[in-house]
Every structure is written in C-alpha cells, then in structure tokens.
Design an enzyme around this catalytic site. Structure first.
Site, mmCIF file in Angstrom:
data_model
loop_
_atom_site.group_PDB
_atom_site.id
_atom_site.type_symbol
_atom_site.label_atom_id
_atom_site.label_comp_id
_atom_site.label_asym_id
_atom_site.label_seq_id
_atom_site.Cartn_x
_atom_site.Cartn_y
_atom_site.Cartn_z
ATOM 1 N N LYS A 114 0.824 -1.214 0.000
ATOM 2 C CA LYS A 114 0.000 0.000 0.000
ATOM 3 C C LYS A 114 0.854 1.258 0.000
ATOM 4 O O LYS A 114 0.492 2.248 -0.621
ATOM 5 C CB LYS A 114 -0.948 0.015 1.205
ATOM 6 C CG LYS A 114 -2.107 -0.945 1.047
ATOM 7 C CD LYS A 114 -3.258 -0.578 1.961
ATOM 8 C CE LYS A 114 -4.431 -1.504 1.729
ATOM 9 N NZ LYS A 114 -5.562 -1.258 2.618
ATOM 10 N N LYS A 196 -9.857 -12.565 -9.998
ATOM 11 C CA LYS A 196 -10.888 -12.607 -8.957
ATOM 12 C C LYS A 196 -11.928 -11.486 -9.112
ATOM 13 O O LYS A 196 -11.573 -10.374 -9.465
ATOM 14 C CB LYS A 196 -10.169 -12.450 -7.611
ATOM 15 C CG LYS A 196 -10.982 -12.766 -6.405
ATOM 16 C CD LYS A 196 -10.180 -12.515 -5.140
ATOM 17 C CE LYS A 196 -10.229 -11.054 -4.754
ATOM 18 N NZ LYS A 196 -9.972 -10.784 -3.336
ATOM 19 N N LYS A 199 -13.975 -5.836 -5.497
ATOM 20 C CA LYS A 199 -14.705 -4.578 -5.410
ATOM 21 C C LYS A 199 -13.897 -3.406 -5.943
ATOM 22 O O LYS A 199 -14.453 -2.373 -6.261
ATOM 23 C CB LYS A 199 -15.178 -4.324 -3.981
ATOM 24 C CG LYS A 199 -14.085 -4.239 -2.941
ATOM 25 C CD LYS A 199 -14.695 -3.861 -1.600
ATOM 26 C CE LYS A 199 -13.664 -3.820 -0.512
ATOM 27 N NZ LYS A 199 -13.481 -5.047 0.231
HETATM 28 P P1 ATP Z 1 -10.180 -5.646 -2.938
HETATM 29 O O1 ATP Z 1 -10.889 -5.392 -4.221
HETATM 30 O O2 ATP Z 1 -9.863 -4.379 -2.188
HETATM 31 O O3 ATP Z 1 -9.052 -6.606 -3.074
HETATM 32 P P2 ATP Z 1 -11.972 -7.695 -2.204
HETATM 33 O O4 ATP Z 1 -13.120 -7.501 -3.145
HETATM 34 O O5 ATP Z 1 -11.014 -8.774 -2.505
HETATM 35 O O6 ATP Z 1 -11.241 -6.333 -1.974
HETATM 36 P P3 ATP Z 1 -11.982 -8.052 0.683
HETATM 37 O O7 ATP Z 1 -12.718 -7.086 1.522
HETATM 38 O O8 ATP Z 1 -10.501 -8.004 0.652
HETATM 39 O O9 ATP Z 1 -12.623 -7.939 -0.796
HETATM 40 O O10 ATP Z 1 -12.439 -9.532 1.036
HETATM 41 C C1 ATP Z 1 -13.188 -9.884 2.130
HETATM 42 C C2 ATP Z 1 -13.249 -11.395 2.190
HETATM 43 O O11 ATP Z 1 -13.978 -11.918 1.062
HETATM 44 C C3 ATP Z 1 -11.890 -12.079 2.153
HETATM 45 O O12 ATP Z 1 -11.874 -13.109 3.102
HETATM 46 C C4 ATP Z 1 -11.775 -12.629 0.744
HETATM 47 O O13 ATP Z 1 -11.033 -13.820 0.725
HETATM 48 C C5 ATP Z 1 -13.233 -12.875 0.344
HETATM 49 N N1 ATP Z 1 -13.434 -12.637 -1.083
HETATM 50 C C6 ATP Z 1 -13.336 -11.453 -1.717
HETATM 51 N N2 ATP Z 1 -13.567 -11.584 -3.053
HETATM 52 C C7 ATP Z 1 -13.805 -12.897 -3.280
HETATM 53 C C8 ATP Z 1 -14.105 -13.689 -4.444
HETATM 54 N N3 ATP Z 1 -14.178 -13.152 -5.647
HETATM 55 N N4 ATP Z 1 -14.301 -15.017 -4.296
HETATM 56 C C9 ATP Z 1 -14.236 -15.581 -3.076
HETATM 57 N N5 ATP Z 1 -13.955 -14.911 -1.935
HETATM 58 C C10 ATP Z 1 -13.735 -13.585 -2.004
#
Ligand code: ATP
Ligand code: LTN
Length: 334
Positions: A114, A196, A199
């Site tokens: 970061k 993946k 968000k």
């Molecule tokens: P960023 O876009 O900032 O990386 P993110 O969408 O990955 O964020 P997080 O808030 O980091 O979301 O994730 C929260 C939880 O949800 C974590 O435990 C992560 O493993 C799970 N998670 C997030 N996106 C997925 C996905 N596409 N499939 C399965 N699990 C997910």
C-alpha cells in the site's frame, strides 16, 4: 465462553464474490460453532488509514452493518459493533505500539504494497495498522479469528505481540488462532474469468453487487464472458468463463457440477444464463428486502448499540487490567 472474532473494513460495496466466498461461510459458522460467542465489528478506524470522504464513510459503515444482518448474521448470536465507538481499541493499540518494533511492522506485506502504491502522504496510521488490528483482537481474548489469506501475516504478528505481552505482563492475553477459510468458492470476474471478482475492479461489468437491481443482475450474467463452445461443462483450466458461472450456480443451489451438466445437456448458454440470472436474483432478493427494511430503522441502531455495550464492557475491563499490570495511573483498590 470461548469466542470467535473478526473485523470487516467499510470500503467498496459487497459483491457476490465476497458474499459467496466469505459472508455465507461466516453465517454458517454462527450455527456450526454453538459453544462460541461471536464478535464482529466494522473496522472504520482501519478505513481511515488512507483518506476517505466523510459522507461516503458514514454511509458505508451503516450499509455494511445492515448488509451483514440482511445476509443472515443473527443479532442473538453475534455482537455486531462499530470499532470507533469503543475507545479501548485505540487505547490498546497505543499500549501495543510501545511493545512492538519498527522492524517487524516494516516487514508487513500489506504495508509495503500500500505504501508503494501511494507515493506521497503515507501516514503513520497505515504503518501502525497491524498494531490496531492486534488490539482489536486481543481486547476480547478470542480463540479463533476468521480471516482471508491476505491477513494471515497480521494474525501471526498479533500472536507474537500477544506472547511478548504475556511474558512481560503475566499472561494477560489469549493467543488467537487464525481460521483461514478452507478454499471454498473463489468467484471470478464476469469480464475476465481468470482474475478474482473484486470490489476495486474499475470495470462495473465484472461483478454483481448485493444491492444491484434485477435488470442489472440479469444483464451482468447475460454479458458474462464465456467461450464459443456453447456447452455447459465444468473445466476451469480450459473454460474459465462457463466454469465460473457454474460455480456461482452450484454454490447458490447446492447442486453438484455433474448434476448441473446433466440438466443442461443439449442446451446452450442462453438458457443457462437466463436460469442463472433468475437464481442469483432470487438469492439476493430477500437480502435486499431485509436490507431496505433495516437501513433506516432503529432496529439496526438497537443491534449496534447492544453490540457496542457488550463489547465495550469486555474491552474496558481488559484495558484496566493491563494498565494495572504496566503500572499506569494509580494502584487499583481491590
Ligand atoms: P479488494 O478489491 O480491495 O481486493 P476484495 O473484493 O477482494 O477487496 P476483501 O474485503 O478483501 O474484498 O475480502 C473480504 C473477504 O472476502 C476475504 O476473506 C476474501 O477472501 C473474500 N473474497 C473477496 N472476493 C472474493 C471472491 N471473488 N471469491 C471468493 N472470496 C472472495
Ligand atoms: N485488516 C482486516 C480487517 C480487520 C480485522 C481485524 C480482521 C481489522 N481488524 C481484526 C480480523 C480481526 C482486513 O483488511 N480484512
């Protein structure tokens, strides 16, 4: 009572990736671990380690709390609260900072990544983030902390700090164990099924947010990238697009890939996608209905007030005990 604790940052919007991969699991834990008391909080202090707009932050905190309840977190099983409403989190973070080393914080991957991305204005808060996270946890003596793999290093640091404090201050903390979700469903982006669903992806078409309306949900599924083979077969290596859609289908309906393949034999993407659009919509509909009931209700405030009151009591006691063992303030009269 033994405890499970976790925190969630109020950034971005919850999408079906996070929901199917993480929230749904969490909701399951509250039923499969009946001997444990659950503490779940919205980590708003963590969110301001990088600049945030005031109104957006406010809205996200409330939105996330309402969504978690709408997804099935039961207020009678879970103490849901907002981190900043309990001053003990910041208090303990400071006490832990006086027992942590610059070197160990410099080794944290998330900080390195970061701070590299953000060339100027890297705050001290971003640097000390893991000690706040350790405080969030150690205040409540949980046995288990469910987190994603990306948080494993912070959990290890929390264990190190807990052990160090225990040696200095007579076994004051429970040393917590990470509960890394077994590799469940990883939901991929709808526009690039090799990465993946996230968000922070700039492409809106890549995901379905939990609060998306019916027409958007169906449109996103319809325009999801597949291939030109046209058959419904699970083969994530060679056919990531259709396999990802089948994963979404399977996690929601609990049907195996075999049985999905069977029911779509001789049928094409159009029919499959129409069905899946309806399945996702039907899954999200009750969540959305509950969300809109909750978002402006005093019921949500009552849940958050109760969570705060229960958590604050536990946290305050821990701070008083630690202050006493460190030698801060005046000696407590028994
Ligand atoms: P960023 O876009 O900032 O990386 P993110 O969408 O990955 O964020 P997080 O808030 O980091 O979301 O994730 C929260 C939880 O949800 C974590 O435990 C992560 O493993 C799970 N998670 C997030 N996106 C997925 C996905 N596409 N499939 C399965 N699990 C997910
Ligand atoms: N750092 C975590 C959120 C978080 C957390 C915690 C998780 C803050 N404090 C305590 C578990 C326990 C994240 O970014 N996902």
């Amino acid at each position: 009572m033994k405890r499970v604790l976790s925190g969630i940052q109020p950034t971005g919007s919850l999408n079906i990736g996070t929901y199917l991969g993480s929230v749904k699991n969490f909701v399951k834990l509250q039923d499969t671990m009946p001997d444990y008391e659950f503490f779940i909080f919205i980590a708003d202090l963590h969110a301001i380690t990088v600049p945030k707009d005031k109104q957006l932050l406010r809205n996200k905190i409330r939105e996330l709390a309402a969504l978690y309840i709408a997804c099935g977190l039961r207020p009678d099983r879970v103490n849901l609260y907002i981190q900043s409403e309990i001053p003990a989190h910041s208090q303990l973070a400071y006490l832990l900072q006086c027992n942590s080393y610059i070197g160990e914080l410099e080794r944290m991957t998330q900080y390195k990544e970061k701070s590299r991305k953000q060339e100027t204005g890297v705050t001290v808060g971003l640097f000390t983030y893991p000690t706040l996270m350790a405080a969030d946890i150690l205040l409540y003596d949980p046995e288990f902390v469910p987190v994603g793999v990306d948080q494993k290093q912070h959990l290890e640091l929390t264990r190190d700090i807990a052990q160090r404090m225990n040696n200095k201050f007579n076994d004051i903390f429970t040393v917590p164990n990470p509960l890394i979700a077994e590799v469940g469903a990883k939901i991929m982006s709808l526009s690039d099924p090799t990465s993946k669903m996230s968000k922070s992806d700039a492409n809106e078409k890549a995901r379905i947010n939990l609060l998306d309306p019916e027409n958007i949900i169906k449109k996103r599924i319809k325009s999801a990238v597949t291939d030109n083979l046209g058959t419904i077969k699970y083969d994530p290596e060679n056919r990531p697009g259709i396999s990802n859609l089948m994963t979404i289908y399977s996690v929601i309906t609990n049907k195996s890939f075999d049985s999905i393949e069977e029911s779509y034999e001789g049928k094409g993407y159009k029919e499959f996608k129409e069905d899946l659009g309806e399945i996702v919509f039907q899954e999200l509909k009750p969540i959305q209905e509950r969300y809109y009931e909750l978002i402006n209700s005093s019921e949500l405030d009552d849940i958050l007030d109760k969570g705060r009151d229960v958590a604050a009591k536990v946290a305050f006691k821990k701070i008083m005990k630690l202050n006493d063992r460190i030698g801060l303030g005046r000696k407590r009269r028994k």
